[in-house]
Design a protein around this motif. Structure first.
Motif, PDB file in Angstrom:
ATOM      1  N   TRP A 103       8.996 -28.016 -10.262  1.00  0.00           N
ATOM      2  CA  TRP A 103       9.163 -29.354  -9.708  1.00  0.00           C
ATOM      3  C   TRP A 103       9.782 -29.201  -8.322  1.00  0.00           C
ATOM      4  O   TRP A 103      10.455 -28.219  -8.032  1.00  0.00           O
ATOM      5  N   GLU A 104       9.531 -30.161  -7.458  1.00  0.00           N
ATOM      6  CA  GLU A 104      10.084 -30.136  -6.112  1.00  0.00           C
ATOM      7  C   GLU A 104      10.692 -31.492  -5.775  1.00  0.00           C
ATOM      8  O   GLU A 104      10.147 -32.537  -6.151  1.00  0.00           O
ATOM      9  N   GLY A 105      11.811 -31.443  -5.077  1.00  0.00           N
ATOM     10  CA  GLY A 105      12.489 -32.670  -4.681  1.00  0.00           C
ATOM     11  C   GLY A 105      12.500 -32.833  -3.169  1.00  0.00           C
ATOM     12  O   GLY A 105      12.267 -31.872  -2.423  1.00  0.00           O
ATOM     13  N   THR A 106      12.761 -34.060  -2.713  1.00  0.00           N
ATOM     14  CA  THR A 106      12.815 -34.372  -1.285  1.00  0.00           C
ATOM     15  C   THR A 106      14.243 -34.729  -0.894  1.00  0.00           C
ATOM     16  O   THR A 106      14.872 -35.601  -1.510  1.00  0.00           O
ATOM     17  N   ASP A 107      14.742 -34.055   0.122  1.00  0.00           N
ATOM     18  CA  ASP A 107      16.097 -34.302   0.613  1.00  0.00           C
ATOM     19  C   ASP A 107      16.148 -35.705   1.232  1.00  0.00           C
ATOM     20  O   ASP A 107      15.393 -36.012   2.156  1.00  0.00           O
ATOM     21  N   ILE A 108      17.030 -36.539   0.754  1.00  0.00           N
ATOM     22  CA  ILE A 108      17.155 -37.902   1.261  1.00  0.00           C
ATOM     23  C   ILE A 108      18.144 -37.976   2.424  1.00  0.00           C
ATOM     24  O   ILE A 108      18.002 -38.793   3.329  1.00  0.00           O
ATOM     25  N   GLN A 109      19.102 -37.108   2.427  1.00  0.00           N
ATOM     26  CA  GLN A 109      20.172 -37.178   3.418  1.00  0.00           C
ATOM     27  C   GLN A 109      19.855 -36.432   4.715  1.00  0.00           C
ATOM     28  O   GLN A 109      20.433 -36.708   5.753  1.00  0.00           O
ATOM     29  N   ASN A 110      18.942 -35.471   4.653  1.00  0.00           N
ATOM     30  CA  ASN A 110      18.626 -34.672   5.844  1.00  0.00           C
ATOM     31  C   ASN A 110      17.120 -34.566   6.011  1.00  0.00           C
ATOM     32  O   ASN A 110      16.356 -34.602   5.035  1.00  0.00           O
ATOM     33  N   THR A 111      16.699 -34.414   7.270  1.00  0.00           N
ATOM     34  CA  THR A 111      15.277 -34.258   7.561  1.00  0.00           C
ATOM     35  C   THR A 111      15.072 -33.069   8.493  1.00  0.00           C
ATOM     36  O   THR A 111      16.026 -32.507   9.040  1.00  0.00           O
ATOM     37  N   GLY A 112      13.803 -32.713   8.688  1.00  0.00           N
ATOM     38  CA  GLY A 112      13.462 -31.629   9.608  1.00  0.00           C
ATOM     39  C   GLY A 112      14.045 -30.300   9.177  1.00  0.00           C
ATOM     40  O   GLY A 112      14.044 -29.934   7.999  1.00  0.00           O
ATOM     41  N   SER A 113      14.575 -29.581  10.129  1.00  0.00           N
ATOM     42  CA  SER A 113      15.115 -28.247   9.850  1.00  0.00           C
ATOM     43  C   SER A 113      16.387 -28.285   9.011  1.00  0.00           C
ATOM     44  O   SER A 113      16.765 -27.271   8.417  1.00  0.00           O
ATOM     45  N   LYS A 114      17.033 -29.445   8.944  1.00  0.00           N
ATOM     46  CA  LYS A 114      18.268 -29.564   8.176  1.00  0.00           C
ATOM     47  C   LYS A 114      18.025 -29.944   6.711  1.00  0.00           C
ATOM     48  O   LYS A 114      18.962 -29.972   5.912  1.00  0.00           O
ATOM     49  N   ALA A 115      16.788 -30.226   6.397  1.00  0.00           N
ATOM     50  CA  ALA A 115      16.469 -30.642   5.024  1.00  0.00           C
ATOM     51  C   ALA A 115      16.703 -29.498   4.050  1.00  0.00           C
ATOM     52  O   ALA A 115      16.304 -28.350   4.294  1.00  0.00           O
ATOM     53  N   ARG A 116      17.355 -29.818   2.983  1.00  0.00           N
ATOM     54  CA  ARG A 116      17.630 -28.813   1.956  1.00  0.00           C
ATOM     55  C   ARG A 116      16.451 -28.705   0.991  1.00  0.00           C
ATOM     56  O   ARG A 116      15.678 -29.650   0.836  1.00  0.00           O
ATOM     57  N   VAL A 117      16.345 -27.554   0.363  1.00  0.00           N
ATOM     58  CA  VAL A 117      15.258 -27.321  -0.593  1.00  0.00           C
ATOM     59  C   VAL A 117      15.773 -27.585  -1.999  1.00  0.00           C
ATOM     60  O   VAL A 117      16.776 -27.014  -2.438  1.00  0.00           O
ATOM     61  N   PHE A 118      15.081 -28.458  -2.702  1.00  0.00           N
ATOM     62  CA  PHE A 118      15.417 -28.756  -4.094  1.00  0.00           C
ATOM     63  C   PHE A 118      14.179 -28.461  -4.936  1.00  0.00           C
ATOM     64  O   PHE A 118      13.126 -29.098  -4.776  1.00  0.00           O
ATOM     65  N   GLN A 119      14.295 -27.504  -5.833  1.00  0.00           N
ATOM     66  CA  GLN A 119      13.182 -27.168  -6.711  1.00  0.00           C
ATOM     67  C   GLN A 119      13.704 -26.447  -7.947  1.00  0.00           C
ATOM     68  O   GLN A 119      14.845 -25.995  -7.994  1.00  0.00           O
TER      69      GLN A 119
END
Length: 214
Positions: A103-119
């Motif tokens: 499963w994969e998640g989308t970072d809500i608090q950060n975008t672009g290069s700052k987005a964290r990976v949730f999986q």
């Protein structure tokens, strides 16, 4: 004549008194019924009722035990030692297939290069009656770490397009097992049967082993 009448009355009074005394001392007086009289309750039942305790008939308890045992004996059980859970399935799932994915998640608090990976991993149980011509409803089980689950609940990331978080199925000290939101949105064949399985709380968590499954 009056003396004789008085004597007769005294004798009758003594006789009535003797009979009355006999009935009272033998416990047969109508105003003092025994515990065995029809309609009476055993003392322990009366005491239990006063204490707010209900007593179930032994036959009912035995019937419930047999029913529960039969359900367990007739169920297939998938066991995952790596993550620590079992999942009970009906006999119709004899020959089921296990699919491993992520499963994969989308970072809500950060975008672009700052987005964290949730999986994380996802275990999918597939009905043995599934075919490419007539796909049947799968049972997807998402596996999140305790930290990921807390982050999800805090709104740090989302999973999927639905504005609803996954539903928790169970957890142990390391992982939370969850059902994806709208997992059955297409209503394929067998979706009602899968819902019935899930309604029975089929997942039981335990502490996972350190050894990975092959």
């Amino acid at each position: 004549m009056s003396g004789l009448w008085i004597l007769i009355c005294v004798v009758l009074a003594l006789a009535v008194g003797t009979v009355a005394y006999f009935w009272v001392t033998q416990g047969r007086f109508p105003l003092a019924p025994g515990a065995s009289q029809a309609g009476s309750e055993p003392a322990d039942s009366q005491e239990g009722a006063a204490a707010g305790i209900s007593f179930a008939p032994e036959s009912s308890a035995a019937a419930s035990s047999v029913s529960a045992s039969s359900t367990v004996m007739n169920a297939l059980v998938y066991t995952n030692d790596e993550y620590g859970f079992t999942f009970a399935l009906p006999q119709d799932f004899e020959g089921y297939t296990i699919l491993k994915g992520e499963w994969e998640g989308t970072d809500i608090q950060n975008t672009g290069s700052k987005a964290r990976v949730f999986q994380g991993p996802q275990i999918t149980i597939r009905d043995p009656r599934w075919t490419s011509e007539v796909p049947r409803q799968d049972i997807p089980i998402m596996i999140l770490t305790a930290e990921q689950w807390n982050q999800l609940q805090n709104g740090e990331f989302s999973i999927g397009a639905a504005p609803v978080n996954p539903t928790e199925l169970g957890q142990n000290s390391k992982y939370v097992f969850a059902l994806p939101a709208r997992y059955n949105y297409a209503f394929p064949e067998g979706y009602e049967e899968v819902q019935n399985i899930l309604d029975a709380s089929p997942l039981a968590a335990f502490e996972p082993s350190l050894k990975k499954q092959s």
